[in-house]
Design a protein around this motif. Sequence first.
Motif, PDB file in Angstrom:
ATOM      1  N   ALA A  24      36.268  53.702  33.294  1.00  0.00           N
ATOM      2  CA  ALA A  24      35.276  52.508  33.076  1.00  0.00           C
ATOM      3  C   ALA A  24      36.029  51.203  33.825  1.00  0.00           C
ATOM      4  N   ARG A  25      37.227  51.537  34.585  1.00  0.00           N
ATOM      5  CA  ARG A  25      37.882  50.333  35.881  1.00  0.00           C
ATOM      6  C   ARG A  25      37.830  51.097  36.750  1.00  0.00           C
ATOM      7  N   HIS A  26      36.705  51.973  37.012  1.00  0.00           N
ATOM      8  CA  HIS A  26      35.908  52.119  38.590  1.00  0.00           C
ATOM      9  C   HIS A  26      34.902  51.265  38.087  1.00  0.00           C
ATOM     10  N   ASP A  61      29.409  57.167  44.885  1.00  0.00           N
ATOM     11  CA  ASP A  61      30.623  57.669  45.546  1.00  0.00           C
ATOM     12  C   ASP A  61      31.923  58.751  44.549  1.00  0.00           C
ATOM     13  N   GLY A  62      31.589  59.742  43.487  1.00  0.00           N
ATOM     14  CA  GLY A  62      32.411  60.153  43.140  1.00  0.00           C
ATOM     15  C   GLY A  62      33.128  60.353  41.961  1.00  0.00           C
ATOM     16  N   PHE A  63      33.552  59.914  41.478  1.00  0.00           N
ATOM     17  CA  PHE A  63      34.335  59.693  40.430  1.00  0.00           C
ATOM     18  C   PHE A  63      34.563  60.798  39.548  1.00  0.00           C
ATOM     19  N   ALA A  64      35.684  61.452  39.473  1.00  0.00           N
ATOM     20  CA  ALA A  64      35.992  63.081  39.074  1.00  0.00           C
ATOM     21  C   ALA A  64      36.925  62.477  37.427  1.00  0.00           C
ATOM     22  N   VAL A  93      38.877  43.614  35.165  1.00  0.00           N
ATOM     23  CA  VAL A  93      38.064  43.599  36.614  1.00  0.00           C
ATOM     24  C   VAL A  93      37.359  42.949  35.916  1.00  0.00           C
ATOM     25  N   LEU A  94      36.562  43.265  35.373  1.00  0.00           N
ATOM     26  CA  LEU A  94      34.913  42.326  35.033  1.00  0.00           C
ATOM     27  C   LEU A  94      35.497  40.613  34.885  1.00  0.00           C
ATOM     28  N   ASN A  95      36.548  40.036  35.262  1.00  0.00           N
ATOM     29  CA  ASN A  95      37.153  38.908  34.304  1.00  0.00           C
ATOM     30  C   ASN A  95      37.503  38.361  35.301  1.00  0.00           C
ATOM     31  N   ARG A  96      38.034  39.211  36.694  1.00  0.00           N
ATOM     32  CA  ARG A  96      39.041  39.210  37.899  1.00  0.00           C
ATOM     33  C   ARG A  96      37.718  38.320  38.790  1.00  0.00           C
ATOM     34  N   LYS A  97      36.585  38.989  38.746  1.00  0.00           N
ATOM     35  CA  LYS A  97      35.315  38.855  40.189  1.00  0.00           C
ATOM     36  C   LYS A  97      35.317  36.931  40.008  1.00  0.00           C
TER      37      LYS A  97
END
Length: 118
Positions: free
Chosen positions: A4-6, A44-47, A114-118
């Motif tokens: 989710a952070r990714h 971009d790939g994420f396991a 993460v979404l709110n720091r943009k």
Amino acid sequence: MDAARHWAARPVRAEVVDARAQDPEDWQQALATHEAQFEEAEHDGFAVWPENEQALRMFLALRHCWRMDSMSGQYLGIERPAIESTLRLMGVKRRLRREIFEQIMLMEDAALPVLNRK
């Protein structure tokens, strides 16, 4: 939660190309470059552990269902009715819905800062 952070930290690649200021060949090259960047960002790939795959699929299916504060522009969370209907529409078995709902809530909690720091 890491997935989710990714997702939340993904780069925004919304570049506006002014076609009037360029000849058609330049515009086509700019479009091809933009599509290549989009393709790269999407893959971009994420396991992901197999046991988390279904929850991640549901989280991604809800990517357009975020509530936002109209004054601050801050993300507030995912619309709860959208979660329930998405689980049903995507064919998640009734006995798994609560578990996946809880996983989505954990992912939401991870993505919000993460979404709110943009």
